[in-house]
Design a protein around this motif. Structure first.
Motif, PDB file in Angstrom:
ATOM      1  N   ASP A  69      75.111 -47.399 -27.703  1.00  0.00           N
ATOM      2  CA  ASP A  69      74.392 -47.948 -28.844  1.00  0.00           C
ATOM      3  C   ASP A  69      73.110 -48.629 -28.372  1.00  0.00           C
ATOM      4  N   VAL A  70      72.153 -48.723 -29.270  1.00  0.00           N
ATOM      5  CA  VAL A  70      70.866 -49.364 -28.973  1.00  0.00           C
ATOM      6  C   VAL A  70      70.436 -50.178 -30.179  1.00  0.00           C
ATOM      7  N   MET A  71      69.948 -51.374 -29.931  1.00  0.00           N
ATOM      8  CA  MET A  71      69.332 -52.165 -30.994  1.00  0.00           C
ATOM      9  C   MET A  71      67.893 -52.436 -30.598  1.00  0.00           C
ATOM     10  N   GLY A  72      66.962 -51.840 -31.320  1.00  0.00           N
ATOM     11  CA  GLY A  72      65.559 -52.114 -31.074  1.00  0.00           C
ATOM     12  C   GLY A  72      64.825 -50.993 -30.367  1.00  0.00           C
ATOM     13  N   SER A  73      63.567 -51.257 -30.075  1.00  0.00           N
ATOM     14  CA  SER A  73      62.665 -50.313 -29.425  1.00  0.00           C
ATOM     15  C   SER A  73      61.539 -51.113 -28.779  1.00  0.00           C
ATOM     16  N   ASP A  74      60.554 -50.418 -28.244  1.00  0.00           N
ATOM     17  CA  ASP A  74      59.389 -51.124 -27.720  1.00  0.00           C
ATOM     18  C   ASP A  74      58.736 -51.982 -28.804  1.00  0.00           C
ATOM     19  N   ASP A 115      49.393 -52.725 -28.995  1.00  0.00           N
ATOM     20  CA  ASP A 115      50.757 -53.224 -28.764  1.00  0.00           C
ATOM     21  C   ASP A 115      51.232 -52.879 -27.352  1.00  0.00           C
ATOM     22  N   ILE A 116      50.888 -51.695 -26.885  1.00  0.00           N
ATOM     23  CA  ILE A 116      51.265 -51.289 -25.528  1.00  0.00           C
ATOM     24  C   ILE A 116      50.617 -52.215 -24.506  1.00  0.00           C
ATOM     25  N   LYS A 117      49.376 -52.577 -24.746  1.00  0.00           N
ATOM     26  CA  LYS A 117      48.688 -53.521 -23.861  1.00  0.00           C
ATOM     27  C   LYS A 117      49.386 -54.877 -23.872  1.00  0.00           C
TER      28      LYS A 117
END
Length: 228
Positions: free
Chosen positions: A17-22, A44-46
């Motif tokens: 399971d995963v909660m979230g992302s970048d 956002d990546i920066k």
């Protein structure tokens, strides 16, 4: 999307399971300014790169991953210290117990060409692969040890000895155990930073490679930045 990778002779790592992302990391950081991004942008990546570079780690603790791992006990006990020594209160570990189950035991048995020599200049770790004849003898002896141990274990169970004591007959370090590991994205990267190192035990390195491959599909930017 990849969610399971086989490791060693019988083991595996499965992303449950995963909660979230970048984007979760970004928005956790932006909470200080009451701002939010709807999709991940170059800006956002920066921001993620800045957070990782400057060791601003709290935003990475708002994303979570849950793994199921099947590994020899010697790997599990190295892994376990990332729970014992963790200051992230949401880390969790639940392991199968032979107090309650009597499934057929599995053991890690290195092949003839997988036995390593002791290192020349260190008290821990390993060196080059040993000569074939020695590896062959080591594998044979380990198979014989396991065969005798399983016979004694089965005898104890059949005679009515409780499972929690019968397991004493089983060789410990090579026996496979199964557990769930739930931790923050930062917790995963802390594990990876140490167990992907060249001086980590070879077996746990292989598990770490599986973890990073599974995690990177879900957090490509954060994983790259936290594991440089």
């Amino acid at each position: 999307m990849l969610n399971k990778i086989d490791v060693l002779d019988k083991g595996y790592v499965r992303l449950v399971d995963v909660m979230g992302s970048d984007l979760t990391v970004v928005n956790a950081a932006k909470a200080s300014y009451a701002k939010e991004s709807k999709e991940l942008t170059e800006k956002d990546i920066k921001l993620i790169k800045f957070l990782a570079r400057e060791d601003h780690t709290s935003p990475f603790r708002h994303a979570f991953l849950q793994f199921e791992v099947y590994a020899p006990l010697m790997v599990a006990r190295q892994w376990w210290k990332y729970i014992v020594g963790s200051d992230h209160t949401m880390d969790a570990w639940n392991e199968s117990s032979r107090r309650y189950i009597t499934e057929e035991p599995n053991f890690h048995v290195p092949a003839f060409n997988e036995w390593r020599s002791k290192p020349e200049n260190s008290k821990q770790g390993s060196g080059d692969i040993v000569k074939f004849e020695l590896g062959e003898e080591a594998t044979y002896r380990l198979f014989k040890t396991i065969e005798d141990a399983e016979s004694n274990y089965e005898w104890a169970i059949e005679k009515g000895i409780c499972a929690e004591q019968a397991r004493l007959f089983l060789p410990a370090y090579g026996m496979y155990v199964r557990w769930y590991w739930s931790t923050s994205l930062q917790g995963v990267c802390h594990f990876l930073n140490q167990r992907l190192e060249h001086d980590a035990q070879k077996e746990i390195q292989q598990y770490a490679k599986a973890v990073i491959e599974l995690a990177k599909e879900r957090f490509p930017v954060s994983i790259d930045e936290l594991n440089k």
